[in-house]
Design an enzyme around this catalytic site. Sequence first.
Site, short mmCIF file in Angstrom:
data_model
loop_
_atom_site.label_atom_id
_atom_site.label_comp_id
_atom_site.label_asym_id
_atom_site.label_seq_id
_atom_site.Cartn_x
_atom_site.Cartn_y
_atom_site.Cartn_z
N PHE A 1 0.88 -1.17 0.00
CA PHE A 1 0.00 0.00 0.00
C PHE A 1 0.91 1.21 0.00
O PHE A 1 1.67 1.43 0.95
CB PHE A 1 -0.90 -0.04 1.25
CG PHE A 1 -1.96 1.01 1.31
CD1 PHE A 1 -2.86 1.17 0.27
CD2 PHE A 1 -2.09 1.82 2.44
CE1 PHE A 1 -3.86 2.14 0.34
CE2 PHE A 1 -3.09 2.78 2.52
CZ PHE A 1 -3.99 2.95 1.47
N PRO B 1 0.92 4.45 0.55
CA PRO B 1 1.12 5.37 1.68
C PRO B 1 1.88 4.76 2.85
O PRO B 1 2.42 5.50 3.68
CB PRO B 1 -0.33 5.71 2.09
CG PRO B 1 -1.15 5.45 0.89
CD PRO B 1 -0.50 4.28 0.23
N SER B 2 1.94 3.44 2.92
CA SER B 2 2.62 2.77 4.04
C SER B 2 4.13 2.93 3.92
O SER B 2 4.74 2.48 2.93
CB SER B 2 2.26 1.29 4.04
OG SER B 2 3.01 0.59 5.02
N PRO B 3 4.79 3.55 4.91
CA PRO B 3 6.23 3.77 4.82
C PRO B 3 7.08 2.52 4.57
O PRO B 3 8.04 2.59 3.81
CB PRO B 3 6.56 4.42 6.18
CG PRO B 3 5.31 5.13 6.55
CD PRO B 3 4.20 4.23 6.10
#
Length: 219
Positions: free
Chosen positions: A9, A11-13
Amino acid sequence: MGKLTLYGFDPSPPVRPVKLALAALQVPYDFIEVNVIKREQLSEEYLKKNPQHTVPMLEDGEACIWDSHAIMAYLVSKYGKDDSLYPKDPLQRAIVDQRLYFESGVVYADAIRRTNTYVFTTKVLPKERLEAIVEVYNLMESFLMKHDYIAGDHLTIADFSLISSISSLVAYVEIDSSKWKKLSAWIKRMEKLPYYSENAIGAEQFIALVKNTNFTVEA
């Protein structure tokens, strides 16, 4: 050699360092989005492959590997033309590993994840969360004092790991270039990578998600 599949995903760092590593290594792969906001990581099919239900996850044939640090080390070991991104020299590797553990245990687990918990639940952020982020910036500044990159004089997977997290933390604390000169210069250096968009797009999405909560800081 079968094609790799990366589940994640943007946006997940933790997802973005793997995308940077794949781009640096020029390894083709398929990307399957697992929207953690919609809790897609808890689907029966995904849990069979990754009982820890985390992103990212790399599928290589019948093997499923999760944790961004483990995935990047695997990719360099298997697909790297040399060991520059993850040196085999014991001392150099130890320094890279230390930075990776720092990112995992301090930057992501504490500075990002704990802060996110407040922002996406109560929407009220204790001041100590901002102080923890400032301490991360201070440590990064010290790591970069004598070198252009986070683990020495050349790019490694530790840089991929940390640029993703640091570029996400600016959602909470902006980086003052007059205060953190080395850190600011390193960020600009990373932004010049021809494949930096693999991080930039997701970082912008993460920042937007944080800002949309309209969180406040405790008085």
